[in-house]
Design a protein around this motif. Structure first.
Motif, short mmCIF file in Angstrom:
data_model
loop_
_atom_site.label_atom_id
_atom_site.label_comp_id
_atom_site.label_asym_id
_atom_site.label_seq_id
_atom_site.Cartn_x
_atom_site.Cartn_y
_atom_site.Cartn_z
N CYS A 1 0.77 -1.21 -0.03
CA CYS A 1 -0.16 -0.14 0.06
C CYS A 1 0.77 1.33 0.11
N SER B 1 -12.49 -5.18 -14.02
CA SER B 1 -11.06 -5.55 -13.60
C SER B 1 -10.58 -6.22 -14.77
N SER C 1 -4.87 -2.18 -11.45
CA SER C 1 -4.69 -2.72 -10.01
C SER C 1 -3.20 -2.94 -9.43
N SER D 1 -4.19 1.05 -7.65
CA SER D 1 -4.92 0.37 -6.52
C SER D 1 -5.73 -1.01 -6.75
N PRO D 2 -5.37 -2.06 -6.14
CA PRO D 2 -6.14 -3.17 -6.42
C PRO D 2 -7.64 -2.88 -6.07
N ALA D 3 -7.99 -1.98 -5.35
CA ALA D 3 -9.53 -1.81 -4.86
C ALA D 3 -10.09 -1.11 -5.89
N ARG E 1 -10.59 -1.72 -8.85
CA ARG E 1 -11.30 -2.62 -9.61
C ARG E 1 -11.82 -2.01 -10.99
N THR F 1 -15.75 5.82 -10.28
CA THR F 1 -14.60 5.41 -10.43
C THR F 1 -13.82 5.79 -11.78
#
Length: 367
Positions: free
Chosen positions: A15, A76, A212, A216-218, A220, A248
């Motif tokens: 992170c 994703s 991601s 950030s993987p979050a 999506r 997003t």
């Protein structure tokens, strides 16, 4: 993901390496400036024009540019790959994959009732074009699914000439190519490697990616530049998940437009390269002398080949008990190969804790 287990398994970045504060600020600003984004239907106007525009602009340097009409924004890269497979295959079809292949791709094939044909892959130059040529001569392969740039797990980058030959082969044999380019921006080269899509003249290549591994993987947020399969893929997207989160999409569009992405990536590529080299050095120090390692050209995973007598699947529970995570090599093969191999995540700064975890792993595999 268990507490107390060193995070050397899942291919996730630390992170601390991600621009989370900047993204959080953008979310707040977009929510205030674009309240209408929460008002629309979820199955119409799926692709935010602002984001598509930024993706087209980013493609100018390595693909031509791509046409805005090709893009479908997805939830994703994984969703993009699944949509492509659904669009060009039927249950029972055969799909050519790299060997070793990213295990999630093999799981996708299994879930969709598809068969995997493993194609030999060089740890430096990627999938063998000669082997793919031989495998597709009888027309029994419906599609090819691969990661040509900084492949997972080998970290190889396919040379441009091989990409050109693969695109030509695809055109000659009407072979659909699903290209996962999620690590393309995470190269260690002087210039960004071009995707196979850059050499496609028939629309047979579907380019999939996401943010991601670098933002950030979050988030999506992924996408596919779908070529001649765009209508089929858009239909699959509509009936399976509808539109990707419009807030997003706008956040990502503004982040890309600001120029912050390129600045962030310049530092992140150097960081990942240092972390991969630190992990290679650590493995060389602590694992048996007969161990062989890849020399990744991008990304942040390391493929490790141990002496033949080591079974990394059988060893896995003991490793977890010792607080060390890794992915057993067997998962990267549809036919059970690579039992003496494993993949390590290098997405975290190489701390003394990680060094000690590699030491403990070495003790477990020592003869």
């Amino acid at each position: 993901m268990q507490p107390g287990v060193t995070p050397l398994a899942a291919a996730l970045p630390a992170c601390s390496l991600l621009p989370l504060a900047a993204l959080q600020r953008l979310y707040g600003g977009v929510a205030r400036r674009h309240p209408h984004l929460l008002e629309g239907g979820s199955h119409v106007n799926m692709d935010a024009p602002a984001l598509v525009r930024q993706l087209v602009l980013r493609s100018v340097g390595w693909a031509g540019p791509l046409a805005a009409s090709e893009f479908v924004i997805t939830n994703s890269c994984t969703e993009a790959l699944g949509l492509c497979l659904r669009a060009v295959t039927q249950p029972g079809d055969t799909v050519a994959v790299e060997s070793p292949a990213y295990y999630l791709m093999l799981q996708l094939l299994e879930t969709l009732g598809l068969k995997a044909l493993e194609i030999p892959t060089d740890p430096h130059s990627g999938l063998s074009i000669e082997a793919l040529d031989l495998a597709t001569r009888q027309g029994r392969v419906a599609a090819c699914l691969l990661v040509p740039n900084a492949s997972n797990p080998l970290g190889s980058i396919m040379p441009d000439e091989h990409k050109r030959r693969l695109a030509r082969l695809s055109a000659e044999r009407d072979l659909a190519v699903i290209e996962d380019d999620i690590y393309g921006d995470l190269h260690f080269c002087n210039e960004r490697p071009r995707p196979i899509k850059a050499f496609d003249t028939t629309g047979n290549v579907m380019l999939c990616s996401s943010f991601s591994k670098c933002l950030s993987p979050a988030l999506r947020i992924g996408f596919v530049a779908a070529g001649r399969y765009r209508a089929r893929i858009a239909l699959q997207k509509t009936i399976t998940s509808g539109a990707t989160n419009p807030v997003t999409q706008q956040v990502l569009a503004e982040y890309l437009e600001s120029g912050a992405y390129e600045r962030h990536m310049r530092g992140l590529r150097r960081t990942y390269e240092r972390q991969v080299e630190a992990m290679r050095a650590s493995v060389a120090r602590h694992l048996p002398a007969a161990t062989r390692l890849t020399a990744p050209q991008g990304g942040f995973v390391l493929w490790v080949e141990l002496p033949e007598e080591v079974d990394t699947t059988a060893l896995h529970d003991r490793a977890i008990a010792a607080g060390v995570g890794y992915v057993p090599g067997e998962l990267f093969s549809a036919s059970g190969m690579y039992r003496n191999c494993l993949r390590l995540n290098c997405g975290n700064p190489h701390t003394p804790e990680i060094e000690d975890a590699v030491r403990r792993l070495g003790a477990l595999v020592a003869p």
